[in-house]
Design a protein around this motif. Structure first.
Motif, PDB file in Angstrom:
ATOM      1  N   ASN A 194       0.813  -1.226   0.000  1.00  0.00           N
ATOM      2  CA  ASN A 194       0.000   0.000   0.000  1.00  0.00           C
ATOM      3  C   ASN A 194       0.842   1.269   0.000  1.00  0.00           C
ATOM      4  OD1 ASN A 194      -2.490  -1.390   0.033  1.00  0.00           O
ATOM      5  ND2 ASN A 194      -2.327  -1.680   2.250  1.00  0.00           N
TER       6      ASN A 194
ATOM      7  N   ASP B 232       2.406   4.187  -2.283  1.00  0.00           N
ATOM      8  CA  ASP B 232       2.251   4.822  -3.592  1.00  0.00           C
ATOM      9  C   ASP B 232       3.613   5.239  -4.121  1.00  0.00           C
ATOM     10  OD1 ASP B 232      -0.470   4.527  -3.461  1.00  0.00           O
ATOM     11  OD2 ASP B 232      -0.851   6.567  -2.751  1.00  0.00           O
TER      12      ASP B 232
ATOM     13  N   LEU C 231       1.797  -3.725 -11.765  1.00  0.00           N
ATOM     14  CA  LEU C 231       0.454  -3.295 -11.409  1.00  0.00           C
ATOM     15  C   LEU C 231      -0.489  -4.490 -11.332  1.00  0.00           C
ATOM     16  CD1 LEU C 231       0.170  -0.189 -13.772  1.00  0.00           C
ATOM     17  CD2 LEU C 231       0.569  -0.147 -11.311  1.00  0.00           C
ATOM     18  N   PRO C 232      -1.438  -4.514 -10.411  1.00  0.00           N
ATOM     19  CA  PRO C 232      -1.694  -3.489  -9.385  1.00  0.00           C
ATOM     20  C   PRO C 232      -1.019  -3.778  -8.055  1.00  0.00           C
ATOM     21  CG  PRO C 232      -3.490  -5.043  -9.395  1.00  0.00           C
ATOM     22  CD  PRO C 232      -2.491  -5.539 -10.416  1.00  0.00           C
TER      23      PRO C 232
ATOM     24  N   ARG D 135       1.746  -0.131  -6.126  1.00  0.00           N
ATOM     25  CA  ARG D 135       0.902   1.011  -6.478  1.00  0.00           C
ATOM     26  C   ARG D 135       1.726   2.123  -7.117  1.00  0.00           C
ATOM     27  NH1 ARG D 135      -3.044   1.616  -1.269  1.00  0.00           N
ATOM     28  NH2 ARG D 135      -2.882   3.791  -1.931  1.00  0.00           N
TER      29      ARG D 135
ATOM     30  N   THR E 176       1.711   5.323  -9.110  1.00  0.00           N
ATOM     31  CA  THR E 176       0.692   6.348  -9.346  1.00  0.00           C
ATOM     32  C   THR E 176       1.152   7.457 -10.284  1.00  0.00           C
ATOM     33  OG1 THR E 176       1.404   7.620  -7.418  1.00  0.00           O
ATOM     34  CG2 THR E 176      -0.301   5.941  -7.063  1.00  0.00           C
TER      35      THR E 176
ATOM     36  N   GLN F  92      -4.911   5.435 -13.377  1.00  0.00           N
ATOM     37  CA  GLN F  92      -4.173   5.142 -12.145  1.00  0.00           C
ATOM     38  C   GLN F  92      -2.743   5.659 -12.164  1.00  0.00           C
ATOM     39  OE1 GLN F  92      -3.325   0.810 -11.729  1.00  0.00           O
ATOM     40  NE2 GLN F  92      -4.383   0.560 -13.673  1.00  0.00           N
TER      41      GLN F  92
END
Length: 381
Positions: free
Chosen positions: A75, A77, A108-109, A112, A114, A153
């Motif tokens: 989690n 970014d 991905l995913p 993350r 971004t 994304q």
């Protein structure tokens, strides 16, 4: 029942302490994870360090697959980077697609990703061909993301040095250099079209380093000071970083845009420098980054944008021993490569020490074993 009650309280204490770092931290700060060194801990150890700090935003200068794999399912970014040496290739749709297919899509995913920064401080060089390649490269990478269905994304931008400003004071008079006008105007149109942020690398340290007799040290370190007042807007500034950000906002507005967010992709302070690098000390670095973290925690905006919390990535996670340039370039890290803090950040709990030594590991295991014995005794009683 007494033993069970004591056991419950003991377990509750343990659970409370295990959750403590997340409760203490919760900062919105990002971190630059540079790797120009030959002595850094493995990416998996770095992932542990950042989890302990509750930092969930990381900026890389490349798309190192070892890092991206180590951070899968964490989690966190990621901003990943395309170096300036790739810009000409990235104007070719086939080469851009190959890069995205090889470096981005496989991660991905589960990791993350971004944002992609296409180039870094391109206008700091005198290479006008590089200048000309920047926007076409950004556009081609973006179109590739659209074609692959990844544009919702992963966004596309680039990072600029503050050298792009021709006027920076007062902040409301901020303006870009005239020789960059046509390039930056087109880039701003791109940002507005794809809704991506305008990134700047802002270092008040440089202003102090070159003019220590004119720039108040407290003003650049977020320490209490008289501040300065913008003579046009009457807005008061108590630190240089916010003034720099607002100068960029003014320069963008002068080119007809009020719909683009400015973010600080790099800022920091060196803990060591050469004899002529005034102010590069652990004390000043601790004050700058410690006070900056407090501002970020308060979700402050700048005087011109008080309702927009400033978005900042601190430079850098580690000291990097192979970087070129003056001594300061190798000493921007919050941590030494062995995981110990370079200095006290000044806020309890923000930067807990990451310990790699076997002795410390044995001590931790001994404490854990003792707790197990106590729990077993209480159960048997």
């Amino acid at each position: 029942m007494a033993a069970c009650s004591l056991l419950f309280r003991l377990l509750l204490v343990l659970l409370t302490f295990s959750d403590l770092p997340a409760q203490i931290l919760g900062l919105g700060v990002g971190i630059n994870y540079g790797q120009i060194a030959n002595n850094l801990p493995s990416p998996s150890r770095v992932a542990y360090l950042l989890r302990s700090l509750n930092i969930s935003r990381v900026k890389l200068y490349d798309a190192d697959p070892n890092v991206l794999v180590a951070f899968s399912n964490t989690n966190v970014d990621f901003i990943i980077g395309l170096g300036n040496e790739y810009l000409q290739n990235m104007t070719d749709p086939v080469k851009a697609q190959n890069w995205v297919l090889q470096r981005v899509q496989p991660h991905l995913p589960q990791t993350r990703i971004t944002c992609i920064t296409v180039g870094n401080e391109v206008f700091k060089s005198n290479d006008t061909q590089l200048w000309s390649n920047l926007l076409p490269a950004m556009q081609t990478v973006y179109r590739t993301l659209v074609d692959l269905g990844l544009d919702k994304q992963v966004t596309v931008t680039t990072a600029h040095s503050l050298d792009i400003l021709g006027v920076s004071y007062p902040p409301s008079a901020g303006a870009f250099r005239q020789d960059l006008g046509e390039y930056l105007h087109a880039i701003l149109n791109f940002h507005a079209q794809v809704k991506s942020p305008f990134l700047i690398n802002a270092y008040p340290y440089f202003a102090y380093k070159y003019n220590p007799n004119e720039v108040p040290i407290d003003y650049v370190l977020f320490q209490p000071n008289q501040g300065t007042v913008d003579s046009i807007t009457n807005l008061k500034y108590d630190n240089m970083l916010y003034a720099q950000v607002d100068a960029v906002y003014s320069a963008i507005k002068a080119m007809g845009h009020t719909d683009i967010e400015v973010r600080v992709s790099e800022t920091g302070w060196p803990s060591k420098g050469d004899e002529n690098e005034v102010g590069a000390t652990p004390e000043n670095a601790g004050l700058y980054n410690g006070n900056l973290l407090k501002r970020i925690e308060q979700k402050q905006g700048t005087p011109a944008k008080p309702n927009v919390p400033i978005d900042i990535y601190v430079f850098a996670l580690f000291n990097e021993n192979l970087k070129d340039g003056p001594t300061s370039e190798r000493n921007y890290g919050l941590y030494y490569p062995d995981g110990t803090p370079v200095y006290n950040i000044g806020v309890q709990g923000y930067l807990p020490e990451l310990v790699f030594s076997s002795d410390s590991t044995k001590n931790a295991l001994s404490v854990f074993s003792l707790l197990i014995l106590v729990i077993a005794y209480l159960i048997s009683a």
